[in-house]
Design an enzyme around this catalytic site. Sequence first.
Site, PDB file in Angstrom:
ATOM      1  N   LYS A  12     -11.355  -4.660 -12.471  1.00  0.00           N
ATOM      2  CA  LYS A  12     -12.118  -3.907 -13.455  1.00  0.00           C
ATOM      3  C   LYS A  12     -12.733  -2.700 -12.767  1.00  0.00           C
ATOM      4  O   LYS A  12     -12.856  -2.699 -11.533  1.00  0.00           O
ATOM      5  CB  LYS A  12     -13.178  -4.794 -14.106  1.00  0.00           C
ATOM      6  CG  LYS A  12     -14.376  -5.087 -13.202  1.00  0.00           C
ATOM      7  CD  LYS A  12     -14.297  -6.370 -12.526  1.00  0.00           C
ATOM      8  CE  LYS A  12     -15.130  -6.642 -11.355  1.00  0.00           C
ATOM      9  NZ  LYS A  12     -14.549  -6.517 -10.078  1.00  0.00           N
ATOM     10  N   SER A  69       0.863  -1.166   0.000  1.00  0.00           N
ATOM     11  CA  SER A  69       0.000   0.000   0.000  1.00  0.00           C
ATOM     12  C   SER A  69       0.902   1.219   0.000  1.00  0.00           C
ATOM     13  O   SER A  69       2.077   1.137   0.376  1.00  0.00           O
ATOM     14  CB  SER A  69      -0.899   0.010   1.242  1.00  0.00           C
ATOM     15  OG  SER A  69      -1.603   1.232   1.350  1.00  0.00           O
ATOM     16  N   ARG A  70       0.374   2.344  -0.415  1.00  0.00           N
ATOM     17  CA  ARG A  70       1.161   3.570  -0.339  1.00  0.00           C
ATOM     18  C   ARG A  70       1.328   4.033   1.099  1.00  0.00           C
ATOM     19  O   ARG A  70       2.164   4.882   1.392  1.00  0.00           O
ATOM     20  CB  ARG A  70       0.508   4.657  -1.192  1.00  0.00           C
ATOM     21  CG  ARG A  70       0.758   4.438  -2.682  1.00  0.00           C
ATOM     22  CD  ARG A  70      -0.025   5.399  -3.536  1.00  0.00           C
ATOM     23  NE  ARG A  70       0.442   5.372  -4.918  1.00  0.00           N
ATOM     24  CZ  ARG A  70      -0.245   5.842  -5.942  1.00  0.00           C
ATOM     25  NH1 ARG A  70      -1.437   6.378  -5.740  1.00  0.00           N
ATOM     26  NH2 ARG A  70       0.241   5.792  -7.162  1.00  0.00           N
ATOM     27  N   HIS A  79      -4.970   1.809 -12.184  1.00  0.00           N
ATOM     28  CA  HIS A  79      -4.660   0.506 -12.774  1.00  0.00           C
ATOM     29  C   HIS A  79      -3.530   0.561 -13.791  1.00  0.00           C
ATOM     30  O   HIS A  79      -2.660  -0.314 -13.814  1.00  0.00           O
ATOM     31  CB  HIS A  79      -5.907  -0.093 -13.437  1.00  0.00           C
ATOM     32  CG  HIS A  79      -6.917  -0.586 -12.463  1.00  0.00           C
ATOM     33  ND1 HIS A  79      -8.143  -1.085 -12.831  1.00  0.00           N
ATOM     34  CD2 HIS A  79      -6.887  -0.653 -11.107  1.00  0.00           C
ATOM     35  CE1 HIS A  79      -8.826  -1.445 -11.758  1.00  0.00           C
ATOM     36  NE2 HIS A  79      -8.088  -1.184 -10.702  1.00  0.00           N
TER      37      HIS A  79
END
Length: 333
Positions: free
Chosen positions: A97, A36-37, A79
């Site tokens: 998606k 994760s950031r 993405h």
Amino acid sequence: MGKTVRWGVLATGGIAERFATDLGTMPDAEVVAVASRAEASAKAFADRFGIPKAYGDWASLVADPDVDVVYVATPHHAHRAAAGLALEAGKAVLCEKAFTLNAAEAEELVALSRERGLFLMEAMWMYCNPLIRRLRELVADGAIGEVRTVQADFGLAGPFAAGHRLLDPAVGGGALLDLGVYPVSFAQLLLGEPVSVQAHALLSPEGVDLNTGMLLGWDSGASALLSCSLVADTPLTASVTGSLGRIEIPRGFFFSDRFTLLRDGREPEEFVNGDDPHSLRHEAAEVMRCLRAGETESALVPLEGTLAVMRTLDAVRDRIGVRYPSERAVTPA
């Protein structure tokens, strides 16, 4: 590829939690790293799911030699960057998606995967659902004759708080990419890419679509009436009508556990999937099957199909006048 496929999960939101939970039930899968950031978020996720490595940046995850495949679970505006980073690092990728913000970004990822000879798949778990696979087989085998119409909808009533990501154009908000991708993907699973796209939408003051109706058409004369909404709790049903009968899927068509085949002169036939219809195991199993077979894309979720869906979503946005500030120029379809 060894017996156990080692996964890296990129992002720690709700869909990542579902995926990690389902992978935990599969004896031939292991989540070995999460990123994760925010390092604290990655560590909390790792602690919850017993994952040995937690990274506070994406680059460390994709560089990890113990990771066989990266699952990209970020919101769709990220993405292209996340999946591209993984592919550049030589990793196979399963990407949530909607695949990207637009078809141009999707084409870049597909080109990169093919250039590197790496596996890439959109996480369209509906396509991997055994029940949907059976429905597609029945349609392809002519059980309802020539397909004439498809109907599908996905709407939520909200309301969503100000600042919610679904209302934020900076992150690709709106109904279409989050919800509309399901009805569009369902129609194109059965009929392929349409030759005509019409659409109408209610837009928010920020410029995202709140309520969108779509009419798609094919050279065969078939049509699809589809909708998505952030302001209406729609039935969430789908139907396919052909010249000889129809198939009806009840509420929650993309995760339903049953559908009914109706044909003139015959008793209705109900098809039931005894497995958990919400499970993401089927898409994970398809990825792992492909990796073990040395395949760079899935026949169940082919890249050309993903690109075709993205082109349709681009065309819908062109018709309703939606643009995201972070995306590159969209070429109208």
